[in-house]
Design an enzyme around this catalytic site. Structure first.
Site, mmCIF file in Angstrom:
data_model
loop_
_atom_site.group_PDB
_atom_site.id
_atom_site.type_symbol
_atom_site.label_atom_id
_atom_site.label_comp_id
_atom_site.label_asym_id
_atom_site.label_seq_id
_atom_site.Cartn_x
_atom_site.Cartn_y
_atom_site.Cartn_z
ATOM 1 N N TYR A 84 40.159 11.681 26.597
ATOM 2 C CA TYR A 84 39.788 11.055 25.331
ATOM 3 C C TYR A 84 40.785 9.949 25.052
ATOM 4 O O TYR A 84 42.002 10.203 24.983
ATOM 5 C CB TYR A 84 39.810 12.073 24.180
ATOM 6 C CG TYR A 84 39.646 11.389 22.847
ATOM 7 C CD1 TYR A 84 38.497 10.661 22.556
ATOM 8 C CD2 TYR A 84 40.654 11.428 21.875
ATOM 9 C CE1 TYR A 84 38.353 9.989 21.356
ATOM 10 C CE2 TYR A 84 40.514 10.760 20.664
ATOM 11 C CZ TYR A 84 39.362 10.042 20.412
ATOM 12 O OH TYR A 84 39.220 9.370 19.225
ATOM 13 N N GLY A 123 0.814 -1.216 0.000
ATOM 14 C CA GLY A 123 0.000 0.000 0.000
ATOM 15 C C GLY A 123 0.848 1.266 0.000
ATOM 16 O O GLY A 123 2.039 1.241 0.297
ATOM 17 N N ARG A 149 -1.146 8.304 4.560
ATOM 18 C CA ARG A 149 -1.440 9.025 5.801
ATOM 19 C C ARG A 149 -0.212 9.144 6.711
ATOM 20 O O ARG A 149 -0.209 9.891 7.673
ATOM 21 C CB ARG A 149 -2.592 8.313 6.546
ATOM 22 C CG ARG A 149 -3.930 8.446 5.838
ATOM 23 C CD ARG A 149 -4.980 7.499 6.418
ATOM 24 N NE ARG A 149 -4.857 6.145 5.869
ATOM 25 C CZ ARG A 149 -5.661 5.125 6.185
ATOM 26 N NH1 ARG A 149 -6.633 5.297 7.070
ATOM 27 N NH2 ARG A 149 -5.488 3.940 5.644
ATOM 28 N N GLU A 168 -16.511 -2.011 5.395
ATOM 29 C CA GLU A 168 -15.512 -0.961 5.610
ATOM 30 C C GLU A 168 -16.159 0.306 6.144
ATOM 31 O O GLU A 168 -17.320 0.616 5.824
ATOM 32 C CB GLU A 168 -14.791 -0.659 4.287
ATOM 33 C CG GLU A 168 -13.876 -1.775 3.837
ATOM 34 C CD GLU A 168 -12.897 -2.195 4.912
ATOM 35 O OE1 GLU A 168 -12.077 -1.359 5.344
ATOM 36 O OE2 GLU A 168 -12.950 -3.359 5.354
#
Ligand code: UD1
Ligand code: CA
Length: 450
Positions: A365, A11, A15, A154
């Site tokens: 470091y 699909g 949205r 639906e």
């Protein structure tokens, strides 16, 4: 009788408003379609066919060779999508699971029950349904006055009365394979969206007096279908609760489960305590009896037993038993921290192995380095590993002592038991057990300041 499966992943997902294909959006660290494939593997599916269309390349790149593919060139609806699997599956004898790529919360136990119902009844189809207080957007399960399943309608095709139905179609189905493809050949797009709905298969099977079971699950979250970012957040919340609950059941203390973010697949040993604001992601493994957090971010890392990590960021790091990390430490990829090591505040370690008992307590470091055991690296000492073009390695032997504010200009080696005086900039190797001092001598000028 084979167990076949079709995953709908073609699909458009418009949205979502996203460049990333909908089914690839992660829920607790794993793409939604990844959760679905895990579920189908647990159901011992013999063949899994993914219907791809929109975003096909990205979906294929993620799923790889673990499934078969069929291309849905035009997205004409979920029924049309399943039909694309017909050339691969329609001749098979068996049952077919059809599942949407956007319903990541379906539980394996529920799917098992559906499979069992179809096999043992035997039924032509089973559909998973849930009751939702707000069923908007979902297909409704329409039952007759006797409660018998009739059809799925639906949202956009519902009558006002049907819109009031709270039992919805969760989008997970099990069919008799032959009956599925036979009914699919009869669906039309005569509906509000002019799509070929998979859900129309149920009305058709019902019309043929076939047995259909709508299996309503207790846990409504199983039915969450992610169509937009709101749904994504909702799915995430429920998935997270499930994951966190499982860890708690297994003996992990979560001080505030609602504010602890553990990805699917992370492992944590018993009696570890996770404080709020902590994110554990990727293939992270945490041992037993650890104290992690608050506010720590650990990705793809392996942590031993009884380790403490406070307010720190770890990425692809390894930490051995009983080490303590933080607060405010940063372990970058390739950091390998030995047993009982102490990494303190504002220390960054990258691509470096630190032997047992070594201490890097503050403001250092250490990058591209091999550090032995029981080494002390003083406050503010650093490896100077980069010359602007290449990275170089620093080696520090066991029991060495590197004073505060030392620069070790790589490539360079500090021997075992050697001592580097505070403030030195070391550019040449220091032999074992020697002391190196490399700084301007102090000069005092009497009364000058006055
Ligand atoms: C669908 C169901 C609805 C159900 C809901 C559950 C239909 C007609 N409706 O609606 O009853 O309540 O799921 O979440 O089936 N897809 C394709 N090709 C297409 C269209 C969709 O592969 O042409 C895939 C999508 O990528 C998605 C899945 O099918 O993974 C579901 O499609 P979607 O559009 O999200 O259906 P819903 O409207 O949510
Ligand atoms: Ca959906």
């Amino acid at each position: 009788m084979k167990t076949l499966a079709v995953v709908l992943a073609g699909g458009i997902g418009k949205r979502m408003n996203s460049k990333l294909h909908k089914v690839l959006h992660p829920v607790c660290g794993k793409p939604m379609v990844g959760h679905i494939i895990d579920l189908l593997k647990q159901a011992n599916a013999d063949r899994i066919v993914a219907v791809v269309g929109h975003g096909a390349d990205a979906v294929k790149a993620y799923l790889g060779a673990q499934v078969e593919y069929t291309l849905q060139e035009e997205q004409l609806g979920t029924g049309h999508a399943v039909l694309q699997a017909a050339p691969l599956l329609s001749d098979e004898e068996g049952i077919t699971i059809v599942i949407c790529g956007d319903t990541p919360l379906v539980r394996s136990a529920t799917l098992e029950r559906m499979i069992q119902v179809v096999r043992e009844t035997p039924a032509a189809a089973a559909v998973m349904s849930v009751r939702m207080d707000n069923p908007h957007g979902y297909g409704r399960i329409v039952r007759g006055s006797d409660g018998r399943f009739l059809q799925i309608v639906e949202q956009k095709d519902c009558t006002a009365e049907q819109r009031e139905i709270k039992e919805i179609n969760a989008g997970t189905y099990v069919f008799d394979n032959k009956k599925l493809f036979d009914a699919l050949s009869k669906i039309t797009n005569d509906n509000a969206q002019h799509e070929y709905y998979l859900t129309d298969v149920f009305g058709i099977l019902n019309g043929q007096q076939e047995t259909i079971v709508a299996l309503c699950t207790e846990d409504a979250t199983e039915g969450i279908g992610v169509n937009d970012r709101v749904g994504l957040a909702e799915a995430q919340v429920w998935m997270r609760r499930r994951i966190n609950r499982e860890h708690m059941v297994n003996g992990v203390t979560l001080i505030d489960p609602e504010n602890t973010y553990i990805d699917s697949g992370v492992k944590i040993g018993a009696d570890s305590v996770i404080w709020p604001g902590t994110t554990l992601s990727g293939a992270t493994v945490i041992g037993e009896g650890c104290i992690i957090g608050p506010n720590s971010d650990i990705t793809g890392s392996q942590i031993g037993n009884r380790v403490t990590v406070k307010q720190s960021v770890l990425s692809e790091a390894k930490v051995a038993d009983e080490a303590t990390i933080g607060p405010f430490a940063y372990l970058r990829p390739g950091a390998q921290i030995g047993e009982h090591v102490k990494i303190g505040d504002f220390v960054e370690i990258k691509n470096a192995v630190l032997g047992a008992g070594t201490k890097v307590s503050h403001l250092s470091y250490v990058g591209d380095a091999e550090v032995g055991s029981n080494v002390n690296i003083g406050c503010g000492a650093i490896t100077v590993n980069y010359d602007g073009v290449n990275k170089h390695k620093t080696v520090i032997g066991d029991n060495a002592f590197v004073g505060s504010n030392v620069n070790l200009v790589a490539p360079v080696k500090v021997g075992q038991g050697a001592l580097v005086a505070a403030g030195s900039t070391i550019t040449r190797d220091v032999p074992d057990n020697d002391m190196a001092i490399a700084r301007e001598r102090q000069e005092n000028r009497p009364g000058y300041a006055e």
